[in-house]
Design a protein around this motif. Structure first.
Motif, PDB file in Angstrom:
ATOM      1  N   LYS A 240      42.090  24.328  40.516  1.00 22.02           N
ATOM      2  CA  LYS A 240      42.885  23.448  41.379  1.00 22.02           C
ATOM      3  C   LYS A 240      43.601  24.230  42.480  1.00 22.02           C
ATOM      4  O   LYS A 240      44.422  23.681  43.198  1.00 22.02           O
ATOM      5  CB  LYS A 240      43.906  22.666  40.549  1.00 22.02           C
ATOM      6  N   GLY A 241      43.300  25.505  42.575  1.00 22.52           N
ATOM      7  CA  GLY A 241      43.919  26.325  43.613  1.00 22.52           C
ATOM      8  C   GLY A 241      45.356  26.687  43.329  1.00 22.52           C
ATOM      9  O   GLY A 241      46.086  27.131  44.230  1.00 22.52           O
ATOM     10  N   GLN A 242      45.807  26.530  42.079  1.00 23.28           N
ATOM     11  CA  GLN A 242      47.204  26.796  41.747  1.00 23.28           C
ATOM     12  C   GLN A 242      47.493  28.275  41.559  1.00 23.28           C
ATOM     13  O   GLN A 242      48.644  28.684  41.496  1.00 23.28           O
ATOM     14  CB  GLN A 242      47.593  26.030  40.478  1.00 23.28           C
ATOM     15  N   MET A 243      46.444  29.082  41.460  1.00 22.73           N
ATOM     16  CA  MET A 243      46.593  30.532  41.347  1.00 22.73           C
ATOM     17  C   MET A 243      45.449  31.176  42.096  1.00 22.73           C
ATOM     18  O   MET A 243      44.284  30.920  41.807  1.00 22.73           O
ATOM     19  CB  MET A 243      46.608  30.968  39.877  1.00 22.73           C
ATOM     20  N   ARG A 244      45.784  32.011  43.084  1.00 24.97           N
ATOM     21  CA  ARG A 244      44.769  32.662  43.902  1.00 24.97           C
ATOM     22  C   ARG A 244      45.147  34.134  44.047  1.00 24.97           C
ATOM     23  O   ARG A 244      46.326  34.481  44.032  1.00 24.97           O
ATOM     24  CB  ARG A 244      44.670  31.978  45.270  1.00 24.97           C
ATOM     25  N   CYS A 245      44.152  34.964  44.197  1.00 28.68           N
ATOM     26  CA  CYS A 245      44.410  36.403  44.139  1.00 28.68           C
ATOM     27  C   CYS A 245      43.682  37.144  45.255  1.00 28.68           C
ATOM     28  O   CYS A 245      42.505  36.883  45.527  1.00 28.68           O
ATOM     29  CB  CYS A 245      43.975  36.944  42.773  1.00 28.68           C
ATOM     30  N   ASP A 246      44.387  38.059  45.913  1.00 34.04           N
ATOM     31  CA  ASP A 246      43.785  39.007  46.850  1.00 34.04           C
ATOM     32  C   ASP A 246      43.945  40.403  46.256  1.00 34.04           C
ATOM     33  O   ASP A 246      44.951  40.705  45.608  1.00 34.04           O
ATOM     34  CB  ASP A 246      44.465  38.949  48.216  1.00 34.04           C
ATOM     35  N   VAL A 247      42.951  41.245  46.479  1.00 35.34           N
ATOM     36  CA  VAL A 247      42.946  42.598  45.919  1.00 35.34           C
ATOM     37  C   VAL A 247      43.008  43.617  47.046  1.00 35.34           C
ATOM     38  O   VAL A 247      42.241  43.537  48.010  1.00 35.34           O
ATOM     39  CB  VAL A 247      41.666  42.845  45.086  1.00 35.34           C
TER      40      VAL A 247
ATOM     41  N   LYS B 104      47.258  63.035  45.820  1.00 33.63           N
ATOM     42  CA  LYS B 104      48.401  62.122  45.757  1.00 33.63           C
ATOM     43  C   LYS B 104      48.370  61.083  46.867  1.00 33.63           C
ATOM     44  O   LYS B 104      48.826  59.958  46.676  1.00 33.63           O
ATOM     45  CB  LYS B 104      49.710  62.922  45.837  1.00 33.63           C
ATOM     46  N   GLU B 105      47.875  61.454  48.039  1.00 38.98           N
ATOM     47  CA  GLU B 105      47.848  60.518  49.156  1.00 38.98           C
ATOM     48  C   GLU B 105      46.826  59.407  48.903  1.00 38.98           C
ATOM     49  O   GLU B 105      45.743  59.646  48.367  1.00 38.98           O
ATOM     50  CB  GLU B 105      47.496  61.250  50.462  1.00 38.98           C
ATOM     51  N   PHE B 106      47.174  58.194  49.325  1.00 38.40           N
ATOM     52  CA  PHE B 106      46.269  57.063  49.166  1.00 38.40           C
ATOM     53  C   PHE B 106      45.123  57.168  50.164  1.00 38.40           C
ATOM     54  O   PHE B 106      45.260  57.736  51.251  1.00 38.40           O
ATOM     55  CB  PHE B 106      47.004  55.743  49.395  1.00 38.40           C
ATOM     56  N   GLY B 107      44.003  56.543  49.791  1.00 45.32           N
ATOM     57  CA  GLY B 107      42.887  56.428  50.705  1.00 45.32           C
ATOM     58  C   GLY B 107      43.071  55.222  51.624  1.00 45.32           C
ATOM     59  O   GLY B 107      44.140  54.588  51.660  1.00 45.32           O
ATOM     60  N   THR B 108      42.033  54.858  52.356  1.00 46.15           N
ATOM     61  CA  THR B 108      42.092  53.718  53.271  1.00 46.15           C
ATOM     62  C   THR B 108      41.999  52.417  52.486  1.00 46.15           C
ATOM     63  O   THR B 108      41.071  52.212  51.704  1.00 46.15           O
ATOM     64  CB  THR B 108      40.937  53.791  54.291  1.00 46.15           C
ATOM     65  N   LYS B 109      42.968  51.529  52.725  1.00 48.82           N
ATOM     66  CA  LYS B 109      43.064  50.291  51.951  1.00 48.82           C
ATOM     67  C   LYS B 109      42.104  49.230  52.484  1.00 48.82           C
ATOM     68  O   LYS B 109      42.048  48.949  53.681  1.00 48.82           O
ATOM     69  CB  LYS B 109      44.500  49.755  51.995  1.00 48.82           C
ATOM     70  N   ILE B 110      41.360  48.629  51.563  1.00 48.49           N
ATOM     71  CA  ILE B 110      40.481  47.495  51.871  1.00 48.49           C
ATOM     72  C   ILE B 110      41.011  46.280  51.104  1.00 48.49           C
ATOM     73  O   ILE B 110      41.306  46.370  49.916  1.00 48.49           O
ATOM     74  CB  ILE B 110      39.026  47.775  51.434  1.00 48.49           C
ATOM     75  N   GLU B 111      41.134  45.143  51.788  1.00 47.47           N
ATOM     76  CA  GLU B 111      41.604  43.916  51.122  1.00 47.47           C
ATOM     77  C   GLU B 111      40.415  43.009  50.826  1.00 47.47           C
ATOM     78  O   GLU B 111      39.556  42.791  51.693  1.00 47.47           O
ATOM     79  CB  GLU B 111      42.620  43.175  51.982  1.00 47.47           C
ATOM     80  N   LEU B 112      40.368  42.483  49.594  1.00 49.63           N
ATOM     81  CA  LEU B 112      39.314  41.551  49.178  1.00 49.63           C
ATOM     82  C   LEU B 112      39.893  40.157  49.039  1.00 49.63           C
ATOM     83  O   LEU B 112      40.916  39.967  48.372  1.00 49.63           O
ATOM     84  CB  LEU B 112      38.716  41.990  47.837  1.00 49.63           C
ATOM     85  N   LYS B 113      39.229  39.168  49.639  1.00 49.16           N
ATOM     86  CA  LYS B 113      39.686  37.780  49.580  1.00 49.16           C
ATOM     87  C   LYS B 113      38.595  36.878  48.989  1.00 49.16           C
ATOM     88  O   LYS B 113      37.500  37.332  48.682  1.00 49.16           O
ATOM     89  CB  LYS B 113      40.087  37.283  50.970  1.00 49.16           C
ATOM     90  N   ASN B 114      38.942  35.594  48.839  1.00 47.14           N
ATOM     91  CA  ASN B 114      38.018  34.570  48.321  1.00 47.14           C
ATOM     92  C   ASN B 114      37.626  34.844  46.876  1.00 47.14           C
ATOM     93  O   ASN B 114      36.466  34.668  46.487  1.00 47.14           O
ATOM     94  CB  ASN B 114      36.748  34.462  49.184  1.00 47.14           C
ATOM     95  N   LEU B 115      38.572  35.270  46.065  1.00 52.61           N
ATOM     96  CA  LEU B 115      38.331  35.534  44.643  1.00 52.61           C
ATOM     97  C   LEU B 115      38.857  34.342  43.855  1.00 52.61           C
ATOM     98  O   LEU B 115      40.070  34.126  43.776  1.00 52.61           O
ATOM     99  CB  LEU B 115      39.033  36.829  44.226  1.00 52.61           C
ATOM    100  N   ASN B 116      37.944  33.560  43.269  1.00 53.45           N
ATOM    101  CA  ASN B 116      38.353  32.284  42.686  1.00 53.45           C
ATOM    102  C   ASN B 116      38.400  32.276  41.161  1.00 53.45           C
ATOM    103  O   ASN B 116      38.495  31.220  40.549  1.00 53.45           O
ATOM    104  CB  ASN B 116      37.425  31.161  43.178  1.00 53.45           C
ATOM    105  N   SER B 117      38.325  33.452  40.535  1.00 50.96           N
ATOM    106  CA  SER B 117      38.460  33.535  39.077  1.00 50.96           C
ATOM    107  C   SER B 117      38.811  34.970  38.710  1.00 50.96           C
ATOM    108  O   SER B 117      38.590  35.899  39.488  1.00 50.96           O
ATOM    109  CB  SER B 117      37.163  33.115  38.372  1.00 50.96           C
ATOM    110  N   PHE B 118      39.356  35.136  37.505  1.00 51.12           N
ATOM    111  CA  PHE B 118      39.669  36.487  37.041  1.00 51.12           C
ATOM    112  C   PHE B 118      38.389  37.306  36.887  1.00 51.12           C
ATOM    113  O   PHE B 118      38.380  38.512  37.133  1.00 51.12           O
ATOM    114  CB  PHE B 118      40.413  36.436  35.702  1.00 51.12           C
ATOM    115  N   ARG B 119      37.336  36.647  36.465  1.00 50.77           N
ATOM    116  CA  ARG B 119      36.052  37.342  36.324  1.00 50.77           C
ATOM    117  C   ARG B 119      35.561  37.828  37.686  1.00 50.77           C
ATOM    118  O   ARG B 119      35.020  38.947  37.806  1.00 50.77           O
ATOM    119  CB  ARG B 119      35.014  36.422  35.687  1.00 50.77           C
ATOM    120  N   ALA B 120      35.753  37.002  38.731  1.00 48.35           N
ATOM    121  CA  ALA B 120      35.352  37.413  40.078  1.00 48.35           C
ATOM    122  C   ALA B 120      36.164  38.618  40.531  1.00 48.35           C
ATOM    123  O   ALA B 120      35.632  39.522  41.193  1.00 48.35           O
ATOM    124  CB  ALA B 120      35.528  36.254  41.053  1.00 48.35           C
ATOM    125  N   VAL B 121      37.451  38.646  40.183  1.00 49.64           N
ATOM    126  CA  VAL B 121      38.287  39.806  40.515  1.00 49.64           C
ATOM    127  C   VAL B 121      37.713  41.062  39.858  1.00 49.64           C
ATOM    128  O   VAL B 121      37.595  42.114  40.493  1.00 49.64           O
ATOM    129  CB  VAL B 121      39.744  39.575  40.055  1.00 49.64           C
TER     130      VAL B 121
END
Length: 480
Positions: free
Chosen positions: A192-199, A209-226
């Protein structure tokens, strides 16, 4: 592995509320498109927003449940962007003064893949409150916009980059979902779209120690998809880094059918949104007394409840995990366990029998006719020796259909266990006299025949004989 993954999650969670964030329109899933709208949530000129007090308190509650510090002074801000899902061309959100900061969620146990998780805390950077955007539906040649969702109260829960694997991310999301449900803050129904997640994910050489280049992932519609998307992205980025490619900060979508990510756009920065304080809303302030009043409403969290079930009721970690996966189920077991001498047996009946029948019927345990008190009558009848386990299964099925207590069904159907020694002695003698061939086999050393005799005695007594007494009498008459 050559690289270490650094992962942070941004989880959007709709607040359980009857109305939207800044107007009185219904917060209702499944209504006809564009029917739960008004001049405020569709951005008519000259209208003024009125904040939803319940949603603000729910956000504070979410912060307290996750160990956050609650801001005594906070405000709303305008996040400016032009896109069809936001009719005002800006979103009322929070920028530099969110309601909740510096929390944590504890991870332990096993992950989605079955691997053991490290025992650690995942930091929460902030929880802020904003209004949700409209829902876009893309057709073959055009797109539709449903503004029913525009303006629904929405929390954004931002984690620290403390996650290191897909398993950890999956476990974090499950823990967060449990907390939101136990706190009655959100139903967290992803369909129902009540919980959505971006990674947010980057790789760095192990030991760096320094972080690498950040990539954002969208359109993840389930925990399994994450979970799948993180595993894929770790492999994709590692291959590029091995090939000497310099990664650029970008936003990628996830195609679950193809099991791969794809480029959407280069990543925006905060200045792209031109944040400034929302001029139509006053700042929000909390006193210590108001924060403590919210704290007084906090429930026992799933992790603490699991440990209590293990410590107080002698459950296995698996049983405790099953029973605390749902708030209603946990409360059902807790009530039943207090009414019996053997809570572990109550847990077994709930997990193996009650959940099977409620699943087939498509109802929750609270809708079952077998209340915790009725279940206790069955457990107590077994513990007292009134019925055995085989008869108990039939009694339970009858209880589920009729809603009667175990004692009533046992008495009505004459199912009480036979524990009379003379009756059992006679039944054993009759079986041994009837099955002479099997008796010879037993005396020749085939000890497995004993269970055959037990079964025949139970059959003769229509399953009502006390099994323990049957075994003892058989051994007696067989001269053991």
């Amino acid at each position: 592995m050559k690289y270490e993954a650094v992962i942070g999650l941004e989880v959007h969670t709709q607040v359980r509320s009857s109305s939207k964030m800044f107007c009185s329109c219904a917060n209702e899933f499944g209504a006809e498109p564009n029917t739960n709208v008004c001049p405020v949530c569709v951005g008519y000129p000259g209208v003024l927003p009125v904040p939803n007090k319940k949603a603000i308190h729910a956000t504070v509650k979410a912060g307290l449940l996750t160990g956050c510090t609650i801001a005594k002074f906070s405000k709303f801000d305008r996040k400016n962007y032009f896109y069809p899902d936001m009719p005002k061309n800006y979103q009322i959100s929070q920028y530099d003064l969110p309601f909740c900061t510096a929390g944590k969620i504890h991870l332990s146990g096993t992950g989605f893949s079955g691997a053991e998780l490290p025992d650690k805390d995942i930091g929460i950077t902030r929880i802020h409150l904003e209004e949700d955007v409209a829902k876009l539906t893309h057709f073959h040649h055009d797109s539709g916009v449903d503004y029913n969702r525009a303006g629904v109260p929405l929390m954004e829960i931002v984690s620290e980059p403390d996650l290191r694997s897909a398993d950890e991310a999956y476990a974090y999301l499950n823990s967060l979902k449990e907390i939101m449900r136990f706190g009655e803050i959100s139903d967290c129904d992803m369909e129902k779209g009540q919980m959505r997640c971006d990674v947010n994910i980057s790789l760095r050489p192990v030991g760096q120690k320094e972080f690498g280049t950040k990539i954002e992932l969208k359109n993840l519609n389930s925990f399994r998809a994450v979970h799948r998307a993180i595993d894929f992205e770790i492999e994709r980025q590692a291959e590029l880094l091995d090939a000497g490619v310099v990664l650029k900060q970008e936003t990628r979508g996830w195609n679950d059918d193809r099991g791969e990510s794809y480029l959407m756009r280069t990543k925006e920065s905060a200045h792209d949104y031109r944040y400034f304080p929302e001029p139509d809303l006053m700042p929000v302030t909390f006193t210590d007394e108001e924060i403590e009043a919210v704290r007084a409403t906090l429930p026992e969290l799933p992790e603490a409840k699991r440990q209590r079930f293990i410590d107080d009721y002698g459950l296995t970690p698996y049983d405790a995990g099953v029973l605390t996966a749902d708030k209603q189920l946990a409360a059902y077991f807790d009530e039943a366990a207090k009414l019996v001498k053997t809570p572990k047996q109550a847990a077994n009946w709930i997990i193996s029998s009650l959940l099977a029948l409620t699943g087939e019927a498509g109802i929750s345990v609270n809708d079952s006719k077998v209340t915790p008190a009725l279940l206790a009558t069955l457990i107590n009848a077994i513990d007292s020796g009134k019925i055995n386990g085989k008869i108990a299964k039939d009694v339970f099925a009858d209880m589920f259909e009729s809603g009667k207590d175990a004692d009533t069904i046992i008495n009505e159907k004459g199912l009480a266990q036979v524990s009379d020694s003379s009756a059992i002695s006679g039944a054993v003698a009759e079986v041994l006299a009837q099955f002479t061939k099997q008796l010879e086999e037993y005396r020749s050393g085939n000890g497995k025949i004993l269970q055959f005799f037990v079964g025949q005695v139970m059959k003769l007594t229509k399953g009502k004989a006390n099994p323990g007494m049957v075994v003892a009498e058989l051994k007696k008459q067989l001269g053991e």
